[in-house]
Enzyme design. Structure first.
Site, PDB file in Angstrom:
ATOM      1  N   LYS A  11       0.849  -1.195   0.000  1.00 22.75           N
ATOM      2  CA  LYS A  11       0.000   0.000   0.000  1.00 22.75           C
ATOM      3  C   LYS A  11       0.875   1.233   0.000  1.00 22.75           C
ATOM      4  O   LYS A  11       1.884   1.289   0.724  1.00 22.75           O
ATOM      5  CB  LYS A  11      -0.922   0.022   1.228  1.00 22.75           C
ATOM      6  CG  LYS A  11      -1.890   1.214   1.229  1.00 22.75           C
ATOM      7  CD  LYS A  11      -2.952   1.071   2.316  1.00 22.75           C
ATOM      8  CE  LYS A  11      -2.443   1.458   3.687  1.00 22.75           C
ATOM      9  NZ  LYS A  11      -3.491   1.348   4.728  1.00 22.75           N
ATOM     10  N   LYS A  13       0.615   5.659   0.090  1.00 25.95           N
ATOM     11  CA  LYS A  13      -0.249   6.808   0.351  1.00 25.95           C
ATOM     12  C   LYS A  13      -0.127   7.789  -0.809  1.00 25.95           C
ATOM     13  O   LYS A  13       0.980   8.083  -1.272  1.00 25.95           O
ATOM     14  CB  LYS A  13       0.118   7.462   1.690  1.00 25.95           C
ATOM     15  CG  LYS A  13      -0.142   6.519   2.875  1.00 25.95           C
ATOM     16  CD  LYS A  13       0.147   7.181   4.202  1.00 25.95           C
ATOM     17  CE  LYS A  13      -0.082   6.224   5.361  1.00 25.95           C
ATOM     18  NZ  LYS A  13      -1.479   5.787   5.492  1.00 25.95           N
ATOM     19  N   ASP A  37      -4.019   4.877  -0.632  1.00 24.10           N
ATOM     20  CA  ASP A  37      -4.694   5.479   0.519  1.00 24.10           C
ATOM     21  C   ASP A  37      -4.598   6.998   0.409  1.00 24.10           C
ATOM     22  O   ASP A  37      -3.503   7.558   0.425  1.00 24.10           O
ATOM     23  CB  ASP A  37      -4.008   4.992   1.804  1.00 24.10           C
ATOM     24  CG  ASP A  37      -4.669   5.494   3.072  1.00 24.10           C
ATOM     25  OD1 ASP A  37      -5.686   6.212   2.985  1.00 24.10           O
ATOM     26  OD2 ASP A  37      -4.165   5.160   4.162  1.00 24.10           O
ATOM     27  N   ASN A  39      -6.002   9.010   2.675  1.00 20.80           N
ATOM     28  CA  ASN A  39      -6.037   9.570   4.034  1.00 20.80           C
ATOM     29  C   ASN A  39      -7.009  10.740   4.170  1.00 20.80           C
ATOM     30  O   ASN A  39      -6.687  11.768   4.768  1.00 20.80           O
ATOM     31  CB  ASN A  39      -4.642   9.987   4.494  1.00 20.80           C
ATOM     32  CG  ASN A  39      -3.780   8.794   4.853  1.00 20.80           C
ATOM     33  OD1 ASN A  39      -2.832   8.474   4.128  1.00 20.80           O
ATOM     34  ND2 ASN A  39      -4.099   8.117   5.956  1.00 20.80           N
ATOM     35  N   GLU A  64      -8.418   3.707  -0.538  1.00 25.01           N
ATOM     36  CA  GLU A  64      -8.742   3.853   0.886  1.00 25.01           C
ATOM     37  C   GLU A  64      -9.033   5.310   1.252  1.00 25.01           C
ATOM     38  O   GLU A  64      -8.307   6.212   0.837  1.00 25.01           O
ATOM     39  CB  GLU A  64      -7.555   3.337   1.706  1.00 25.01           C
ATOM     40  CG  GLU A  64      -7.808   3.192   3.185  1.00 25.01           C
ATOM     41  CD  GLU A  64      -6.629   2.516   3.853  1.00 25.01           C
ATOM     42  OE1 GLU A  64      -6.358   2.867   5.033  1.00 25.01           O
ATOM     43  OE2 GLU A  64      -5.958   1.679   3.228  1.00 25.01           O
ATOM     44  N   GLU A 122     -10.660   2.415   9.346  1.00 22.12           N
ATOM     45  CA  GLU A 122      -9.659   2.566  10.396  1.00 22.12           C
ATOM     46  C   GLU A 122     -10.051   3.611  11.439  1.00 22.12           C
ATOM     47  O   GLU A 122      -9.508   3.589  12.548  1.00 22.12           O
ATOM     48  CB  GLU A 122      -8.304   2.941   9.790  1.00 22.12           C
ATOM     49  CG  GLU A 122      -8.238   4.341   9.194  1.00 22.12           C
ATOM     50  CD  GLU A 122      -6.891   4.636   8.566  1.00 22.12           C
ATOM     51  OE1 GLU A 122      -6.161   5.486   9.111  1.00 22.12           O
ATOM     52  OE2 GLU A 122      -6.568   4.017   7.529  1.00 22.12           O
ATOM     53  N   ASP A 166      -9.763  -0.762  13.080  1.00 24.63           N
ATOM     54  CA  ASP A 166      -8.551  -0.561  13.876  1.00 24.63           C
ATOM     55  C   ASP A 166      -8.837  -1.158  15.250  1.00 24.63           C
ATOM     56  O   ASP A 166      -9.830  -0.804  15.889  1.00 24.63           O
ATOM     57  CB  ASP A 166      -8.280   0.944  13.956  1.00 24.63           C
ATOM     58  CG  ASP A 166      -7.141   1.333  14.862  1.00 24.63           C
ATOM     59  OD1 ASP A 166      -7.286   1.178  16.092  1.00 24.63           O
ATOM     60  OD2 ASP A 166      -6.127   1.836  14.368  1.00 24.63           O
ATOM     61  N   HIS A 190      -6.066  -2.600  10.554  1.00 26.26           N
ATOM     62  CA  HIS A 190      -5.317  -1.344  10.525  1.00 26.26           C
ATOM     63  C   HIS A 190      -4.353  -1.347  11.709  1.00 26.26           C
ATOM     64  O   HIS A 190      -4.776  -1.413  12.859  1.00 26.26           O
ATOM     65  CB  HIS A 190      -6.262  -0.139  10.622  1.00 26.26           C
ATOM     66  CG  HIS A 190      -5.548   1.174  10.644  1.00 26.26           C
ATOM     67  ND1 HIS A 190      -5.482   1.975  11.773  1.00 26.26           N
ATOM     68  CD2 HIS A 190      -4.847   1.825   9.684  1.00 26.26           C
ATOM     69  CE1 HIS A 190      -4.791   3.061  11.497  1.00 26.26           C
ATOM     70  NE2 HIS A 190      -4.389   2.993  10.240  1.00 26.26           N
ATOM     71  N   GLU A 230      -2.439  -5.683   7.955  1.00 34.40           N
ATOM     72  CA  GLU A 230      -1.526  -4.576   7.649  1.00 34.40           C
ATOM     73  C   GLU A 230      -0.214  -4.757   8.397  1.00 34.40           C
ATOM     74  O   GLU A 230      -0.190  -4.848   9.621  1.00 34.40           O
ATOM     75  CB  GLU A 230      -2.129  -3.221   8.030  1.00 34.40           C
ATOM     76  CG  GLU A 230      -1.188  -2.073   7.680  1.00 34.40           C
ATOM     77  CD  GLU A 230      -1.784  -0.689   7.882  1.00 34.40           C
ATOM     78  OE1 GLU A 230      -1.413   0.235   7.135  1.00 34.40           O
ATOM     79  OE2 GLU A 230      -2.632  -0.541   8.787  1.00 34.40           O
TER      80      GLU A 230
END
Length: 367
Positions: A169, A171, A200, A202, A226, A252, A275, A302, A322
């Site tokens: 993964k 970001k 991701d 975020n 994500e 998450e 998470d 997560h 993860e």
């Protein structure tokens, strides 16, 4: 194995220490940088001599002392209570009804829950996964990277493939779509077609911008996207899903199974990734896993890899673990990965034990 009747075991004390651990690679995201790993280490002592351990990740060192104090305060309220995690969960929910079990209070409750389950598994002489009715088995993992740019991103991606990971993964959410595509294409070229590439954002995009960028990703072999927009905007995620072809992953930041249920009712995602801390520890995870099973949604984890490897092994829709090692420098035995998978360790409990020399080195003491 301890011989005391589990129903007779009570909590005698709960201790908490704060550490700030260095990271090999700072966690760079589109909305900020996490340069260290601030952790609250929890030790729950039981009357039979069992000790349960867990840690909390506070994201910022500013929250360390407040979180530690909340754990200690709740720990005082639990002294003398039976070591029965489900009963402890109900008791804490009742005690926090007026304040609300959110934020730092939620985190502290989850940490105590994880430590209580660990202590109970130790008392029964079983790995947590076996206490929960499962078996130790290989759980596939993805290597979780940062907003690393092309050079470092390619280096880390190639290393992960060499270590046997079938998914990585990265970001994204760079200043421009062109930069996002440059990084994604460089990574795809580095890892080949047989390795899954996850991205991701975020929470960094508006709904229209998320749709625009995800459309541009649709020819790049992306396995999931994500948190493209604000995590609490379930309607926004649903609108994104309606307009794009790539699977949407969120979860998450769900604070408890109730928030997860709301997201699923809104059709906000294709995959879920609770998470362990924010969903409510082991107890919250089990409830979340039931929700995912009912909807047929693949469920990943997560962070919190040490406890998540046990939990995913008993999750009916288990997807990916993860790999992001936030606590390794203060652990006696960090979780081992082999050929892109991890197996829960064989010793009783979760396998979490502290490297006390490292804890003393990184400990943050209250002023």
């Amino acid at each position: 194995m301890n011989t005391a009747n589990a129903s007779d075991i009570v909590i005698t004390s709960i201790h908490a220490r704060a550490v700030n651990v260095p990271l090999e690679h700072p966690v760079r995201t589109s909305v900020g940088v996490i340069s260290t790993s601030p952790l609250v280490l929890i030790d729950l002592h039981a009357s039979d001599g069992s000790v349960g351990r867990a840690y909390l990740f506070t994201y910022t060192p500013m929250a360390l002392e407040a979180t530690r104090q909340m754990v200690l305060a709740l720990g005082e309220a639990l002294k003398g209570q039976p070591l029965a995690p489900l009963d402890l969960d109900r008791l804490l929910a009742q005690r926090l009804r007026l304040l609300g079990r959110t934020g730092i209070a939620l985190m502290a409750c989850a940490g105590i829950d994880m430590a209580a389950w660990d202590a109970l598994a130790v008392a029964r002489g079983l790995p947590l996964v076996e206490l929960l009715g499962g078996r130790r088995r290989a759980v596939p993992a993805y290597d979780s990277h940062s907003m690393d740019g092309v050079e470092l991103g390619v280096e880390r991606a190639r290393r992960a493939v060499a270590q046997g990971f079938g998914a990585i993964k990265t970001k994204v959410g760079y200043a421009t779509l062109a930069e996002d595509l440059r990084v994604v294409r460089a990574l795809r070229q580095a890892i080949g077609d047989d390795t899954q590439l996850l991205v991701d954002f975020n929470q960094g995009l508006s709904v229209p911008e998320a749709v625009r960028r995800i459309h541009a990703f649709e020819g790049e072999g992306i396995a999931w996207v994500e948190e493209p927009t604000l995590q609490e905007d379930y309607a926004g995620h649903a609108r994104i899903r309606e307009q794009v072809r790539l699977p949407i992953q969120i979860g998450e930041n769900w604070c408890g199974p109730g928030e997860m249920a709301k997201a699923l009712d809104a059709s906000a995602c294709d995959f879920v990734m609770p998470d362990a801390m924010k969903i409510g520890g082991v107890t919250g995870w089990l409830r979340a896993a039931a929700l995912a099973q009912a909807r047929g949604l693949p469920m990943s984890s997560h962070i919190f890899q040490e406890v998540s490897v046990h939990l995913l092994a008993v999750t009916p829709t288990c997807h990916l673990l993860e790999r992001m090692d936030l606590a390794g420098p203060v652990l006696a035995e960090p979780l081992a990965f082999e050929n892109g998978t991890a197996i829960a360790p064989p010793q009783p409990g979760t396998g979490i034990a502290w490297n006390e020399d490292a804890v003393r080195r990184f400990e943050v003491r209250a002023c």
